[in-house]
Design an enzyme around this catalytic site. Sequence first.
Site, mmCIF file in Angstrom:
data_model
loop_
_atom_site.group_PDB
_atom_site.id
_atom_site.type_symbol
_atom_site.label_atom_id
_atom_site.label_comp_id
_atom_site.label_asym_id
_atom_site.label_seq_id
_atom_site.Cartn_x
_atom_site.Cartn_y
_atom_site.Cartn_z
ATOM 1 N N HIS A 169 0.790 -1.078 0.009
ATOM 2 C CA HIS A 169 0.063 0.048 -0.068
ATOM 3 C C HIS A 169 1.002 1.211 -0.026
ATOM 4 O O HIS A 169 0.562 2.126 -0.615
ATOM 5 C CB HIS A 169 -1.030 -0.079 1.424
ATOM 6 C CG HIS A 169 -1.933 -1.286 1.513
ATOM 7 N ND1 HIS A 169 -1.900 -2.054 2.069
ATOM 8 C CD2 HIS A 169 -3.111 -1.270 0.437
ATOM 9 C CE1 HIS A 169 -2.970 -2.887 2.082
ATOM 10 N NE2 HIS A 169 -3.599 -2.350 1.160
ATOM 11 N N LYS A 176 -1.404 -6.613 -7.969
ATOM 12 C CA LYS A 176 -1.627 -7.934 -7.656
ATOM 13 C C LYS A 176 -3.039 -8.180 -7.686
ATOM 14 O O LYS A 176 -3.452 -9.382 -7.963
ATOM 15 C CB LYS A 176 -1.314 -7.772 -6.079
ATOM 16 C CG LYS A 176 -1.528 -9.113 -5.422
ATOM 17 C CD LYS A 176 -1.309 -9.244 -3.954
ATOM 18 C CE LYS A 176 -2.216 -8.792 -3.176
ATOM 19 N NZ LYS A 176 -3.556 -9.743 -3.071
ATOM 20 N N GLN A 188 -9.182 -6.786 -10.911
ATOM 21 C CA GLN A 188 -9.727 -5.646 -10.302
ATOM 22 C C GLN A 188 -9.302 -4.471 -10.872
ATOM 23 O O GLN A 188 -10.288 -3.609 -11.386
ATOM 24 C CB GLN A 188 -9.336 -5.637 -8.779
ATOM 25 C CG GLN A 188 -9.982 -4.302 -7.951
ATOM 26 C CD GLN A 188 -9.625 -4.229 -6.723
ATOM 27 O OE1 GLN A 188 -10.428 -4.846 -5.993
ATOM 28 N NE2 GLN A 188 -8.608 -3.690 -6.204
ATOM 29 N N VAL A 190 4.325 -5.628 -4.557
ATOM 30 C CA VAL A 190 5.393 -5.628 -3.714
ATOM 31 C C VAL A 190 5.477 -7.118 -3.013
ATOM 32 O O VAL A 190 4.223 -7.549 -2.553
ATOM 33 C CB VAL A 190 5.491 -4.548 -2.611
ATOM 34 C CG1 VAL A 190 6.519 -4.666 -1.727
ATOM 35 C CG2 VAL A 190 5.407 -3.103 -3.417
ATOM 36 N N SER A 196 0.055 -9.095 1.067
ATOM 37 C CA SER A 196 -1.197 -9.061 1.308
ATOM 38 C C SER A 196 -1.706 -9.046 2.880
ATOM 39 O O SER A 196 -1.177 -9.506 3.519
ATOM 40 C CB SER A 196 -1.742 -10.230 0.509
ATOM 41 O OG SER A 196 -3.397 -10.259 0.933
ATOM 42 N N SER A 197 -2.953 -8.153 2.927
ATOM 43 C CA SER A 197 -3.492 -8.115 4.082
ATOM 44 C C SER A 197 -3.907 -9.356 4.920
ATOM 45 O O SER A 197 -4.152 -10.003 5.734
ATOM 46 C CB SER A 197 -4.761 -7.048 4.190
ATOM 47 O OG SER A 197 -4.365 -5.993 3.562
#
Length: 282
Positions: free
Chosen positions: A37, A151, A155, A178, A187-188
């Site tokens: 992010h 990523k 989307q 990244v 990723s979260s």
Amino acid sequence: MLVTHTKQELAERIAEWRQLGDHVALVPTMGGLHAGHLSLVELAREHAERVVVSVFVNPTQFAEGEDFDEYPRALERDKLRLKKSAADMIFAPDVETIYPFGPDKATTVSVPGLTENFCGATRPGHFDGVTTVVARLFAIVQPDVAVFGQKDYQQQLVIRRMTEDLSLPVSIITGETVRADDGLALSSRNGYLSDEEREVAPVLYQTLCFVGQELQSGRRNFAELEAMAVERLIAAGFEVDYFAIRRALDLETPDRDCDDLVVLTAARLGSARLIDNIVVSI
Ligand code: PAF
């Protein structure tokens, strides 16, 4: 850095910036911020004098039984991370601010075609939720530029299509994925992985790279390569949603002469659903 939960405060600050002649970039996020992010924020800053980061876990893009309740919510930590970044403002609205009539009664934006396969097939309604919230964020923030991560390859294509189709005056920019040192895309949702699963997770990127190298070296038997990749992933312990070689432009099936390909995959490892992709330009 200002943190606001209201449309009014956001609009006032943006009006001040506009008076100064500044351009505004939006980085939409669902929080749980990581280095991926932050790289989007830095990229946004290259395209506009002011950067707004929205933090909103959007209920309409989670299907029933998905991880809406578990999704990481850590606004205080997100604030700390963004303090050291190029962000000028965090917009962290509540559900009523984004959906004044309630998420179930929301006017919905839907992009046909591009949303039907891949993540759209395994997560019914997901992309309608994404386009619906992104259209609302565009209407509220009115950015010149909006930045999304590669990523989520499908989307960003869907959002580009929506923006073009509705003539929304926003330039869409895509920022590179990244990765951790071992190749796993940040990723979260990586936080859902157990220690053992985390060891296995880089096999997803390794498999993408293997297929990418085969394509670069001239192999064109796409179906065979996809099947080989799925076999590798299953052997490593993944449950594969899809693994596909497609045209980078529109995710259509490529012919043998296509020079711009994307290899994209989604696979589950324990309770984590991981997605990743690489673009292969020949
Ligand atoms: O990619 C995400 O985090 C979300 O899908 C987005 C674009 C912020 C919309 O909720």
